[in-house]
Design an enzyme around this catalytic site. Structure first.
Site, PDB file in Angstrom:
ATOM      1  N   ASP A   1      -2.298  10.889  -2.568  1.00  0.00           N
ATOM      2  CA  ASP A   1      -2.623   9.842  -3.547  1.00  0.00           C
ATOM      3  C   ASP A   1      -2.989  10.377  -4.916  1.00  0.00           C
ATOM      4  O   ASP A   1      -2.925   9.655  -5.913  1.00  0.00           O
ATOM      5  CB  ASP A   1      -3.779   8.981  -3.022  1.00  0.00           C
ATOM      6  CG  ASP A   1      -3.298   8.082  -1.905  1.00  0.00           C
ATOM      7  OD1 ASP A   1      -3.094   8.582  -0.793  1.00  0.00           O
ATOM      8  OD2 ASP A   1      -3.082   6.886  -2.172  1.00  0.00           O
TER       9      ASP A   1
ATOM     10  N   LYS B   1      -5.100   9.880   2.791  1.00  0.00           N
ATOM     11  CA  LYS B   1      -5.762   9.020   3.770  1.00  0.00           C
ATOM     12  C   LYS B   1      -6.829   9.761   4.556  1.00  0.00           C
ATOM     13  O   LYS B   1      -6.626  10.915   4.947  1.00  0.00           O
ATOM     14  CB  LYS B   1      -4.674   8.467   4.709  1.00  0.00           C
ATOM     15  CG  LYS B   1      -5.133   7.599   5.845  1.00  0.00           C
ATOM     16  CD  LYS B   1      -6.008   6.447   5.429  1.00  0.00           C
ATOM     17  CE  LYS B   1      -5.405   5.594   4.342  1.00  0.00           C
ATOM     18  NZ  LYS B   1      -6.381   4.660   3.737  1.00  0.00           N
TER      19      LYS B   1
ATOM     20  N   ARG C   1       0.854  -1.187   0.000  1.00  0.00           N
ATOM     21  CA  ARG C   1       0.000   0.000   0.000  1.00  0.00           C
ATOM     22  C   ARG C   1       0.896   1.246   0.000  1.00  0.00           C
ATOM     23  O   ARG C   1       2.112   1.173   0.173  1.00  0.00           O
ATOM     24  CB  ARG C   1      -1.034   0.008   1.123  1.00  0.00           C
ATOM     25  CG  ARG C   1      -0.641  -0.505   2.474  1.00  0.00           C
ATOM     26  CD  ARG C   1       0.369   0.304   3.237  1.00  0.00           C
ATOM     27  NE  ARG C   1       0.046   1.712   3.334  1.00  0.00           N
ATOM     28  CZ  ARG C   1       0.928   2.657   3.558  1.00  0.00           C
ATOM     29  NH1 ARG C   1       2.226   2.348   3.709  1.00  0.00           N
ATOM     30  NH2 ARG C   1       0.597   3.915   3.623  1.00  0.00           N
ATOM     31  N   GLY C   2       0.210   2.416  -0.169  1.00  0.00           N
ATOM     32  CA  GLY C   2       0.955   3.654  -0.369  1.00  0.00           C
ATOM     33  C   GLY C   2       1.001   3.907  -1.865  1.00  0.00           C
ATOM     34  O   GLY C   2       1.314   2.982  -2.647  1.00  0.00           O
TER      35      GLY C   2
END
Ligand code: MRU
Length: 351
Positions: free
Chosen positions: A242, A253, A51-52
């Site tokens: 993101d 987030k 993730r990320g």
């Protein structure tokens, strides 16, 4: 700066599988996985084992290179169709981070540009492109770290939300890059890491990475940031992101926008750290960003011994939120520090 055993996403030696560190198991278990299976690759992204934003782009590039090696197909048209389907399938695993489609788009371009040279050449070129995407990310993070550090002072208290460290990228991280570089240079930062409900990337991953690097780290619950700011503990906020829209709105987030509102109230600079691959020139504002919604059980029961809410209670579980561009003091990028007006300055930097 090497805070992990080695690069946490990579080809196996024979380049026939992708090897990755399972981030969902951290910090209690350091578990390496490897796969050549399309569904397992999709699941690894969906379940946040990888993730990320930059990391899922790098991972998808390696995955496509591996998948392409195993196609039982000898004609270039059939190969191209299958490759496109696999790219689309991986992109459908998570909708918000643009880095995923950015990386698969690069891989598809490589296919198109080498298709006339034959399948062996295509496969070799796909391997090379995946490695290049990874290498470039390492370089971008390193430049973000330098650019970010130039805005900070020794001894600063820094708040960060979620995890935008080496695990979320290739090696240095985006929001954690300036902190890790500062640690090497004796800046003695005091970092406050939001735990980041519901999936605890701050508690599980940021606290893990920063503690391993010897950074003075204090974990707080997400609803404690306001008090920490009021008490003068925070001189700057650093977060990753993101997707950035043309006007400078950005998705990160869930909970990030609340931190930005608080920082504006307390007049604390709110910096968003990201590489060029996170800028999406195709969308005008944050309203065009698709926000991923996840399983309600992540709120009700995950990480608890027993469910902490009535079984049938309705839950709203968006994984990201949109921070209005007016709350962003600057974007810290690999191409420099970008300040408002973002409409003009992002376009001139990234297009
Ligand atoms: O759901 P996640 O853990 O993938 O969310 C990650 C974030 O929101 C990060 O801040 C973002 O991807 C930037 S990572 C450099």
């Amino acid at each position: 700066m090497e805070y992990l055993p080695s690069d946490h996403i990579r080809f196996s030696e024979s380049r026939t599988t992708v090897v990755f560190l399972n981030q969902a198991a951290l910090p209690n278990h350091v578990e390496w996985k490897q796969t050549a299976d399309r569904q397992e690759m999709y699941d690894a992204i969906k379940k946040l084992e990888v993730r990320g934003a930059p990391a899922i782009g790098i991972f998808a590039a390696y995955c496509l290179a591996v998948l392409a090696k195993n196609y039982p197909i000898s004609d270039i048209v059939g190969f191209g169709q299958r490759f496109h389907e696999d790219a689309q399938f991986l992109v459908s695993s998570r909708p918000t981070a643009v880095n995923l489609s950015w990386a698969t788009g690069r891989m598809e371009n490589v296919f198109l540009n080498t298709a006339s040279l034959g399948l062996d050449r295509v496969k070799a070129a796909l391997d090379e492109e995946a490695l290049r995407i990874h290498e470039e990310d390492i370089g971008m993070c390193s430049r973000i770290a330098e650019n970010g550090l130039s805005l900070l002072r020794a001894g600063d208290g820094i708040l960060t939300h979620c995890n935008a460290g080496p695990l979320a990228t290739s090696r240095y991280g985006t929001a954690l890059g300036p902190i890790l570089l500062g640690q090497e240079r004796g800046y003695n930062f005091h970092v406050y890491a939001d735990e980041t409900r519901p999936l605890l990337q701050g508690a599980r991953l940021t606290a893990f990475e920063l503690s391993n690097a010897g950074v003075d780290t204090t974990l707080i619950c997400d609803n404690m940031a306001g008090l920490a700011m009021r008490q003068g503990k925070i001189q700057a906020v650093l977060v990753g992101c993101d997707r950035v829209a043309r006007n400078g709105d950005m998705a990160n987030k869930i909970g990030t926008s609340q931190v930005a509102v608080l920082a504006a109230f307390y007049q604390i600079p709110f910096y968003v750290c990201c590489p060029a691959s996170t800028f999406d020139g195709n969308i005008a504002t944050g309203n065009d960003i698709i926000i991923e919604e996840r399983d309600p059980e992540e709120i009700r029961s995950l990480y608890y011994k027993e469910p902490m809410a009535p079984m049938g209670v309705k839950c709203f579980n968006p994984a990201f939120d949109v921070t209005d561009h007016r709350l962003v003091s600057a974007y810290i990028t690999d191409r420099g520090v970008i300040r408002p007006p973002f409409n003009e300055n992002l376009a001139s930097t990234f297009t």
